[in-house]
Design an enzyme around this catalytic site. Sequence first.
Site, PDB file in Angstrom:
ATOM      1  N   GLU A   1      -3.074   0.227 -10.990  1.00 47.65           N
ATOM      2  CA  GLU A   1      -3.060   0.632  -9.682  1.00 47.65           C
ATOM      3  C   GLU A   1      -1.838   1.269  -9.367  1.00 47.65           C
ATOM      4  OE1 GLU A   1      -5.255   1.057  -7.050  1.00 47.65           O
ATOM      5  OE2 GLU A   1      -6.757  -0.322  -7.425  1.00 47.65           O
ATOM      6  N   SER A  60     -10.450   1.295  -7.288  1.00 41.51           N
ATOM      7  CA  SER A  60     -10.633  -0.411  -7.142  1.00 41.51           C
ATOM      8  C   SER A  60     -11.911  -1.003  -7.725  1.00 41.51           C
ATOM      9  CB  SER A  60     -10.231  -0.532  -5.790  1.00 41.51           C
ATOM     10  OG  SER A  60      -8.943  -0.419  -5.184  1.00 41.51           O
ATOM     11  N   SER A 120      -9.658  -6.017  -1.901  1.00 40.64           N
ATOM     12  CA  SER A 120      -9.305  -4.785  -2.867  1.00 40.64           C
ATOM     13  C   SER A 120      -7.510  -4.703  -2.500  1.00 40.64           C
ATOM     14  CB  SER A 120      -9.860  -3.489  -2.541  1.00 40.64           C
ATOM     15  OG  SER A 120      -9.882  -2.676  -3.476  1.00 40.64           O
ATOM     16  N   LYS A 178     -11.110  -3.787 -10.101  1.00 42.61           N
ATOM     17  CA  LYS A 178     -10.516  -5.205 -10.145  1.00 42.61           C
ATOM     18  C   LYS A 178     -11.718  -6.311 -10.264  1.00 42.61           C
ATOM     19  CE  LYS A 178      -7.479  -3.404  -6.725  1.00 42.61           C
ATOM     20  NZ  LYS A 178      -7.248  -2.802  -5.350  1.00 42.61           N
TER      21      LYS A 178
END
Length: 304
Positions: free
Chosen positions: A173, A61, A137, A64
Amino acid sequence: MRFFAFLFALLPLSGFAQDSLQSKVAAIAKDAKGTVNVSCMLPGTKLNCDLNPHNHPPMQSMYKLPLALTALHLAEAGRLLPNQRPGESADATLDRTVRFLPTDIIPGSYSPLTDRYPKANVDITLRELLRLAVAQSDNSAEEVLIRLVGGPPVVQSYIHSLGISAFHLVYSERDLDRDENLQYQDWIEPAAAVQLLELLVNNPPISPAANAFLLRTMADTVTGPGRLRAGLPHGTVLAHKTGSSGTHGGITAATNDIGLITLPDGRRLAIAVFVTDSRADEDTRESVIARIAQAAYRKAILTK
């Protein structure tokens, strides 16, 4: 002999101090029972805590953050949302709404947005989507953003255009949820992660208002309290982004944290720590990151 000893005592100690910091980082890293990849930078100094700075650890993550930067860039260029008005303020753009679709949901994946709207089909401001994706997240917020920007290749192309070439993004993801082995193809060199952080401080590629929003959002990050933040004095401003994988067969592929640490004199230390393929438990992995942050911070405040 006394004369040479005297001359030796007068030599600058900075080189030895840096070697000491790198040795300390390497010693801490052993507890991870895996590969620890570290880079840091304090502009105007020779501070060096590098350990495997050009390895290719999986981001999870952490990606991101470059996704959010790409979204802000496209929004300011008028290419992210429909009916954007030329020259509108960053606040006006951030307050525009985006449809959260049922197809943006990853079943069973972490998402406060999905928890709030389990059936989706609601309009969410771009501001909130970015906050959810970066500070919390949120995986559904990430899926909305990756859909808006046009997919991982768009993010990779934009980050490369900033002069950060050691960044590779193929999957989102949703893809990693399907097959976590794919995470090894989504990587960034720790040195490149630090380069990205430094860019936000010294040469932001987006407007001052949008950049300030992004840094505030990073400072509001609630994930990974036992990582970089745990190694810093209480009240230290930390703008950061974490990344975490699952554990399979006793091995955890990714326990990451990258961030900008504001020192007491206002300077900002950029640091990236990636713990890869570790056999240690979560507390130990996070402690390794925290102790490396602590060592870098202590050395940084003494380095001019």
